[in-house]
Design an enzyme around this catalytic site. Structure first.
Site, PDB file in Angstrom:
ATOM      1  CD  GLU A  38      -2.301  48.147  32.219  1.00 41.33           C
ATOM      2  OE1 GLU A  38      -2.132  49.333  31.441  1.00 41.33           O
ATOM      3  OE2 GLU A  38      -3.239  47.508  32.222  1.00 41.33           O
TER       4      GLU A  38
ATOM      5  CG  HIS B 171      -1.005  49.108  28.071  1.00 45.21           C
ATOM      6  ND1 HIS B 171      -2.327  48.854  28.704  1.00 45.21           N
ATOM      7  CD2 HIS B 171      -1.243  48.834  26.843  1.00 45.21           C
ATOM      8  CE1 HIS B 171      -3.030  48.314  27.693  1.00 45.21           C
ATOM      9  NE2 HIS B 171      -2.232  48.294  26.692  1.00 45.21           N
TER      10      HIS B 171
HETATM   11  C1  F6R Z   1      -0.673  43.471  22.863  1.00 42.79           C
HETATM   12  C2  F6R Z   1      -0.282  44.431  23.669  1.00 42.79           C
HETATM   13  C3  F6R Z   1      -0.820  45.877  23.923  1.00 42.79           C
HETATM   14  C4  F6R Z   1      -1.754  46.301  23.207  1.00 42.79           C
HETATM   15  C5  F6R Z   1      -2.778  47.383  23.420  1.00 42.79           C
HETATM   16  C6  F6R Z   1      -3.501  48.070  22.198  1.00 42.79           C
HETATM   17  O1  F6R Z   1       0.082  42.395  22.762  1.00 42.79           O
HETATM   18  O2  F6R Z   1       1.045  44.380  24.118  1.00 42.79           O
HETATM   19  O3  F6R Z   1      -0.157  46.719  24.408  1.00 42.79           O
HETATM   20  O4  F6R Z   1      -0.955  46.466  21.893  1.00 42.79           O
HETATM   21  O5  F6R Z   1      -3.470  47.034  24.377  1.00 42.79           O
HETATM   22  O6  F6R Z   1      -4.655  46.971  21.878  1.00 42.79           O
HETATM   23  P1  F6R Z   1      -5.638  47.183  20.812  1.00 42.79           P
HETATM   24  O7  F6R Z   1      -4.896  47.098  19.318  1.00 42.79           O
HETATM   25  O8  F6R Z   1      -6.485  46.067  20.782  1.00 42.79           O
HETATM   26  O9  F6R Z   1      -6.033  48.525  20.819  1.00 42.79           O
END
Ligand code: F6R
Length: 254
Positions: A144, A139
């Protein structure tokens, strides 16, 4: 062709990303930045704060749009993306409050809030530099995997994978919101430049799919292959599943 930078580790990814943001703001002081939350950009935000404190970046004319916000969490909730952004960036730089945009996850009319956010983006024009993380399921924002994906700002139901991945920020899995507002793929793809960051081997599969050169809504990040200016900065862990097949589809840079 997507540009891919494979760097040593999380710290180097963060530093390189911050340098790109800095260059962008030096070139265009009223840059419109698209911002992400989560673990991935934290190091980049630390570098940006440091650069600001050293007098290297002036944020006074910068405009920001965040990708997403959980539905049901008010801005003062420690796990809300509002709170995250103030805590990890905005409180430490000289950005003007009126230049900050984040979807309101506690709006009375959530459908109207999506429309309002979409109008705000359009009023400003387009995003100059969009920063993205990537979910373990591919995503981007909270767009999603699905049979079809709405292209404008919309309400999403988070997948089990995402809820599981994000439970680490909450006391229990029950507390993780099930829904969010996310910027659509249309605004993301309209950005002049996109920079996607990924660190760690848990992102390796999503990165491999992204670079495969096969577009599918089941892996939303695959749409990035259609954008003319994407830079992907990944560390060794996130690059660990890449083979010659995927690397043939991209331009490796350093
Ligand atoms: C957050 C967002 C999400 C995250 C993704 C990865 O604003 O849009 O797409 O970038 O879920 O999250 P991390 O960096 O916590 O692994």
């Amino acid at each position: 062709m997507m540009k891919v930078m494979i760097v040593r580790d999380y710290d180097e990814m963060s530093r390189r990303a911050a340098e790109i943001v800095k260059e962008q703001i030096l070139k265009k002081p009223d840059t419109v930045l698209g911002l992400a939350t989560g673990s991935t950009p934290l190091g980049m935000y630390k570098y940006l704060i440091e650069m600001h404190k050293n007098g290297e970046i002036d944020f006074s004319n910068v405009i920001t749009f965040n990708l997403d916000e959980y539905i049901g969490l008010s801005p003062d909730h420690p796990q809300s993306y509002h709170y995250y952004m103030y805590e990890n960036l905005f409180n430490h730089i000289n950005i003007k409050k009126e230049n900050i945009h984040i979807p309101n996850g506690v709006a009375e009319d959530l459908e109207e809030e999506c429309k309002r956010y979409e109008r705000e983006i359009r009023r400003i024009g387009r995003i100059d530099l969009q920063i993205l993380g990537i979910g373990v399921n591919g995503h981007i924002g909270f767009n999603e995997p699905d049979e079809s994906i709405e292209t404008k700002t919309h309400i999403v139901t988070l997948t089990e994978e995402t809820i599981n991945a994000n439970k680490r920020f909450f006391k229990s899995i029950e507390e993780v919101p099930r829904r969010a507002i996310t910027m659509g793929l249309s605004s993301i793809m309209k950005a002049r430049k996109i920079m996607l960051l990924a660190s760690g081997s848990n992102k390796a599969k999503a990165i491999k799919e992204t670079l495969k050169g096969r577009l599918t809504t089941k892996v939303p990040s695959t749409v990035l292959a259609l954008h003319p200016d994407v830079t992907i900065i990944i560390d060794k862990g996130a690059a660990s599943l890449l083979t010659d097949e995927e690397l043939a589809n991209v331009e490796l840079t350093d």
